[in-house]
Design a protein around this motif. Sequence first.
Motif, PDB file in Angstrom:
ATOM      1  N   ALA A 105       0.858  -1.182   0.000  1.00 36.70           N
ATOM      2  CA  ALA A 105       0.000   0.000   0.000  1.00 36.70           C
ATOM      3  C   ALA A 105       0.898   1.236   0.000  1.00 36.70           C
ATOM      4  CB  ALA A 105      -0.892   0.013   1.238  1.00 36.70           C
ATOM      5  N   PHE A 106       0.400   2.341  -0.544  1.00 36.15           N
ATOM      6  CA  PHE A 106       1.253   3.531  -0.654  1.00 36.15           C
ATOM      7  C   PHE A 106       1.688   4.035   0.715  1.00 36.15           C
ATOM      8  CE2 PHE A 106      -2.756   5.662   0.160  1.00 36.15           C
ATOM      9  CZ  PHE A 106      -2.382   6.765   0.902  1.00 36.15           C
ATOM     10  N   LYS A 107       0.955   3.657   1.751  1.00 41.32           N
ATOM     11  CA  LYS A 107       1.269   4.142   3.095  1.00 41.32           C
ATOM     12  C   LYS A 107       2.627   3.648   3.589  1.00 41.32           C
ATOM     13  CE  LYS A 107      -3.486   4.967   4.592  1.00 41.32           C
ATOM     14  NZ  LYS A 107      -4.313   4.465   3.467  1.00 41.32           N
ATOM     15  N   ASP A 108       3.200   2.649   2.916  1.00 41.74           N
ATOM     16  CA  ASP A 108       4.548   2.185   3.263  1.00 41.74           C
ATOM     17  C   ASP A 108       5.563   3.330   3.222  1.00 41.74           C
ATOM     18  OD1 ASP A 108       4.103  -0.550   3.764  1.00 41.74           O
ATOM     19  OD2 ASP A 108       4.139  -1.041   1.631  1.00 41.74           O
ATOM     20  N   GLY A 137      -7.671  -0.741   8.110  1.00 38.49           N
ATOM     21  CA  GLY A 137      -7.075  -1.759   7.238  1.00 38.49           C
ATOM     22  C   GLY A 137      -5.642  -1.466   6.881  1.00 38.49           C
ATOM     23  N   ASP A 138      -5.437  -0.607   5.889  1.00 41.31           N
ATOM     24  CA  ASP A 138      -4.094  -0.439   5.321  1.00 41.31           C
ATOM     25  C   ASP A 138      -3.100   0.276   6.220  1.00 41.31           C
ATOM     26  OD1 ASP A 138      -4.289  -1.863   3.055  1.00 41.31           O
ATOM     27  OD2 ASP A 138      -4.558  -0.162   1.706  1.00 41.31           O
ATOM     28  N   THR A 139      -3.552   1.240   7.002  1.00 41.15           N
ATOM     29  CA  THR A 139      -2.611   1.993   7.834  1.00 41.15           C
ATOM     30  C   THR A 139      -1.888   1.066   8.804  1.00 41.15           C
ATOM     31  OG1 THR A 139      -4.018   3.924   7.699  1.00 41.15           O
ATOM     32  CG2 THR A 139      -2.393   3.913   9.444  1.00 41.15           C
ATOM     33  N   SER A 246      -9.148   9.362  -2.785  1.00 39.81           N
ATOM     34  CA  SER A 246      -8.914  10.108  -1.542  1.00 39.81           C
ATOM     35  C   SER A 246      -9.861   9.733  -0.414  1.00 39.81           C
ATOM     36  CB  SER A 246      -9.034  11.612  -1.826  1.00 39.81           C
ATOM     37  OG  SER A 246      -8.025  12.008  -2.729  1.00 39.81           O
ATOM     38  N   GLY A 247      -9.279   9.679   0.790  1.00 38.43           N
ATOM     39  CA  GLY A 247     -10.052   9.401   2.002  1.00 38.43           C
ATOM     40  C   GLY A 247      -9.816  10.500   3.018  1.00 38.43           C
ATOM     41  N   ASN A 248      -8.594  10.504   3.581  1.00 34.99           N
ATOM     42  CA  ASN A 248      -8.215  11.589   4.477  1.00 34.99           C
ATOM     43  C   ASN A 248      -7.535  12.732   3.730  1.00 34.99           C
ATOM     44  OD1 ASN A 248      -8.991  11.628   7.189  1.00 34.99           O
ATOM     45  ND2 ASN A 248      -7.739   9.817   7.602  1.00 34.99           N
ATOM     46  N   PHE A 249      -7.360  12.606   2.429  1.00 32.02           N
ATOM     47  CA  PHE A 249      -6.821  13.647   1.551  1.00 32.02           C
ATOM     48  C   PHE A 249      -5.366  14.013   1.847  1.00 32.02           C
ATOM     49  CE2 PHE A 249     -10.404  15.342  -1.087  1.00 32.02           C
ATOM     50  CZ  PHE A 249     -11.354  14.416  -0.689  1.00 32.02           C
ATOM     51  N   GLY A 250      -4.613  13.081   2.466  1.00 35.61           N
ATOM     52  CA  GLY A 250      -3.204  13.338   2.708  1.00 35.61           C
ATOM     53  C   GLY A 250      -2.384  13.169   1.440  1.00 35.61           C
ATOM     54  N   ASN A 251      -2.695  12.126   0.689  1.00 34.20           N
ATOM     55  CA  ASN A 251      -1.951  11.830  -0.528  1.00 34.20           C
ATOM     56  C   ASN A 251      -2.109  12.952  -1.552  1.00 34.20           C
ATOM     57  OD1 ASN A 251      -0.220   9.922  -1.598  1.00 34.20           O
ATOM     58  ND2 ASN A 251      -1.836   8.568  -2.351  1.00 34.20           N
ATOM     59  N   ILE A 252      -3.326  13.371  -1.788  1.00 34.61           N
ATOM     60  CA  ILE A 252      -3.533  14.428  -2.793  1.00 34.61           C
ATOM     61  C   ILE A 252      -2.949  15.743  -2.303  1.00 34.61           C
ATOM     62  CG2 ILE A 252      -5.882  15.106  -2.056  1.00 34.61           C
ATOM     63  CD1 ILE A 252      -6.416  15.355  -5.173  1.00 34.61           C
ATOM     64  N   ASN A 298     -12.791   0.658   1.031  1.00 38.92           N
ATOM     65  CA  ASN A 298     -12.994   1.044   2.428  1.00 38.92           C
ATOM     66  C   ASN A 298     -11.861   1.858   3.055  1.00 38.92           C
ATOM     67  OD1 ASN A 298     -11.063  -0.885   3.083  1.00 38.92           O
ATOM     68  ND2 ASN A 298     -12.589  -2.477   3.424  1.00 38.92           N
ATOM     69  N   ALA A 299     -10.703   1.896   2.380  1.00 41.24           N
ATOM     70  CA  ALA A 299      -9.635   2.740   2.926  1.00 41.24           C
ATOM     71  C   ALA A 299      -9.958   4.227   2.722  1.00 41.24           C
ATOM     72  CB  ALA A 299      -8.298   2.398   2.284  1.00 41.24           C
ATOM     73  N   MET A 300     -11.043   4.486   2.005  1.00 39.03           N
ATOM     74  CA  MET A 300     -11.448   5.883   1.782  1.00 39.03           C
ATOM     75  C   MET A 300     -12.797   6.189   2.432  1.00 39.03           C
ATOM     76  SD  MET A 300     -10.244   6.434  -2.112  1.00 39.03           S
ATOM     77  CE  MET A 300     -11.667   5.733  -2.943  1.00 39.03           C
ATOM     78  N   PRO A 353     -10.349  -1.611  -6.130  1.00 37.24           N
ATOM     79  CA  PRO A 353     -11.473  -0.657  -6.098  1.00 37.24           C
ATOM     80  C   PRO A 353     -11.031   0.805  -5.925  1.00 37.24           C
ATOM     81  CG  PRO A 353     -11.842  -2.452  -4.520  1.00 37.24           C
ATOM     82  CD  PRO A 353     -10.512  -2.694  -5.142  1.00 37.24           C
ATOM     83  N   HIS A 354      -9.961   1.050  -5.176  1.00 33.77           N
ATOM     84  CA  HIS A 354      -9.511   2.438  -4.983  1.00 33.77           C
ATOM     85  C   HIS A 354      -8.970   3.015  -6.285  1.00 33.77           C
ATOM     86  CE1 HIS A 354      -9.471   0.372  -1.151  1.00 33.77           C
ATOM     87  NE2 HIS A 354      -9.730   1.531  -0.585  1.00 33.77           N
ATOM     88  N   GLY A 355      -8.141   2.216  -6.967  1.00 36.66           N
ATOM     89  CA  GLY A 355      -7.607   2.654  -8.260  1.00 36.66           C
ATOM     90  C   GLY A 355      -8.730   2.923  -9.250  1.00 36.66           C
ATOM     91  N   GLU A 377      -2.588   4.116  -8.177  1.00 38.85           N
ATOM     92  CA  GLU A 377      -3.035   2.809  -7.685  1.00 38.85           C
ATOM     93  C   GLU A 377      -2.474   2.701  -6.278  1.00 38.85           C
ATOM     94  OE1 GLU A 377      -4.680   0.537  -7.178  1.00 38.85           O
ATOM     95  OE2 GLU A 377      -5.572  -0.360  -8.946  1.00 38.85           O
ATOM     96  N   THR A 378      -3.366   2.863  -5.297  1.00 39.64           N
ATOM     97  CA  THR A 378      -2.918   3.032  -3.920  1.00 39.64           C
ATOM     98  C   THR A 378      -2.709   1.712  -3.184  1.00 39.64           C
ATOM     99  OG1 THR A 378      -5.241   3.461  -3.452  1.00 39.64           O
ATOM    100  CG2 THR A 378      -3.780   5.370  -3.548  1.00 39.64           C
ATOM    101  N   ALA A 379      -3.252   0.617  -3.724  1.00 38.28           N
ATOM    102  CA  ALA A 379      -3.034  -0.689  -3.083  1.00 38.28           C
ATOM    103  C   ALA A 379      -3.039  -1.781  -4.150  1.00 38.28           C
ATOM    104  CB  ALA A 379      -4.107  -0.985  -2.049  1.00 38.28           C
ATOM    105  N   HIS A 380      -2.326  -2.838  -3.876  1.00 39.11           N
ATOM    106  CA  HIS A 380      -2.327  -4.002  -4.778  1.00 39.11           C
ATOM    107  C   HIS A 380      -3.701  -4.674  -4.710  1.00 39.11           C
ATOM    108  CE1 HIS A 380      -1.318  -7.993  -6.328  1.00 39.11           C
ATOM    109  NE2 HIS A 380      -0.201  -7.469  -6.804  1.00 39.11           N
TER     110      HIS A 380
HETATM  111  C1  PLP Z   1      -5.278   5.286   2.893  1.00 37.61           C
HETATM  112  C2  PLP Z   1      -5.717   4.860   1.527  1.00 37.61           C
HETATM  113  C3  PLP Z   1      -6.340   5.768   0.640  1.00 37.61           C
HETATM  114  C4  PLP Z   1      -6.661   7.190   1.037  1.00 37.61           C
HETATM  115  O1  PLP Z   1      -5.537   8.007   1.156  1.00 37.61           O
HETATM  116  P1  PLP Z   1      -5.644   9.426   1.860  1.00 37.61           P
HETATM  117  O2  PLP Z   1      -4.260   9.961   1.876  1.00 37.61           O
HETATM  118  O3  PLP Z   1      -6.181   9.185   3.229  1.00 37.61           O
HETATM  119  O4  PLP Z   1      -6.582  10.263   1.046  1.00 37.61           O
HETATM  120  C5  PLP Z   1      -6.648   5.340  -0.629  1.00 37.61           C
HETATM  121  N1  PLP Z   1      -6.432   4.062  -1.009  1.00 37.61           N
HETATM  122  C6  PLP Z   1      -5.859   3.163  -0.180  1.00 37.61           C
HETATM  123  C7  PLP Z   1      -5.666   1.774  -0.661  1.00 37.61           C
HETATM  124  C8  PLP Z   1      -5.478   3.523   1.102  1.00 37.61           C
HETATM  125  O5  PLP Z   1      -4.925   2.629   1.919  1.00 37.61           O
END
Ligand code: PLP
Length: 427
Positions: A105-108, A137-139, A246-252, A298-300, A353-355, A377-380
């Motif tokens: 996941a991009f959070k790595d 989940g991902d965090t 986007s979920g918490n909008f940190g990435n964008i 659901n990560a969003m 689904p996020h991608g 693509e934020t997660a595999h």
């Molecule tokens: C955390 C997460 C997001 C949302 O990222 P934000 O920086 O919170 O907007 C999107 N996709 C995946 C797979 C995530 O784990």
Amino acid sequence: MNYYSLHHKSPNTTFKNAVVEGLAKDRGIYFPENITPLSKDFIDNISDYSNHEIAFEVIKQFVGNEIPTDILKEIIAETVSFDFPVVKVDDNIATLELFHGPTMAFKDVGAKFMAKCLEYFNRDNRDEVTVLVATSGDTGGAVANGFLGAKGVNVVILYPSGKVSDIQEKQLTTLGQNITALEVDGVFDDCQDMVKTAFLDEEISRTLTSANSINVARWLPQMFYFFFAYKELHKQHKDLVFSVPSGNFGNICAGIMAQKLGLPIKHFVASTNVNDTVPNYLEDGVYTPKPSKATISNAMDVGNPSNFIRIRELFNNDLETLKSAFSSYSFTDDETRATMKKIYENSGYIADPHGAVGYLGLKKHGLKENEFGVFLETAHPVKFLDVVEETLPVKVEIPEQIKKVIDNKKVAIKAASYEDLKAYLMK
Ligand SMILES: *Cc1c(COP(=O)(O)O)cnc(C)c1O
């Protein structure tokens, strides 16, 4: 570099304090005092730089002299330790794959960078710090992996029992060492509430810190891969439009920071699921947080995105300026599934689904003649195996990183209430 609280009631503070505290005393999130664009020469010649060199150029002003150069370079090398491929899926659309790290996941990226900064800042301190996070989940997995073995740092992860995928649960409950998982009898919001209560509890809050994207050390390194994508794509001489699920909008928000540093990005699309607080705000100018709704991405599932205040700050709190560079659209689960199918039929690409929500954002925004769209693509897809295999006629191959944890034994402590968490932390 100093940082100020976006609630403007706490004094400005150093990078170190912003990282160690996470949130300012006035409960505001931190924002850098200055943002100095990188030289045009660097941007124009970006192909001449390695990813590690790019990351160093991008982050150094935000760290200042608080971490010695050689150590900052080591931290970067440990953070940027995998590839960030750009994969074409249409004539004018590619995806930037952010899922080749240890937990896919991009959070790595942010988790590792933050862990290493905190380890450095706490090196001479005999008191251990405890990183407390709630995860849907991902965090959890990314934080567990990023902080594994960090000296002087304990990590406590709260997750809702039965509400994360099997793979996600294994990623956060099997590592041991300085990582403890608390399995909460409840939903994600209950976990989040327990964490918030702990931060307000003076008996224990002194040694706690958070590892959410509100922490500047998790948020800022997310700029790196916007630069890496530009390095791949700039030779096409097209205007780049980025769509970020986007979920918490940190990435964008990190992407917009990259643009502030001079990276030529024409437009941003924040793509959301039915948790549509931001799309609604852009429509009617009223920001109304809502309880989160459960979706397949659901990560969003976030009803009150914590980083949106940083985005407003980046546009001087002016809605019209914001709208000229930033759009946001919301999509349903049905639209998301249909799009996963369409992408697969057209190109053979398996989007999670996020991608797919990110791809939808580009389509809705529309790309002009000289524009090229990139969705993150934020997660595999393996992280959302059930949805992917239900939706597409595919069997997702389990990657090495996942095989390594899937047969490990889950170890988690049950927690039913805040008292259970507190008892654990006081021990
Ligand atoms: C955390 C997460 C997001 C949302 O990222 P934000 O920086 O919170 O907007 C999107 N996709 C995946 C797979 C995530 O784990």
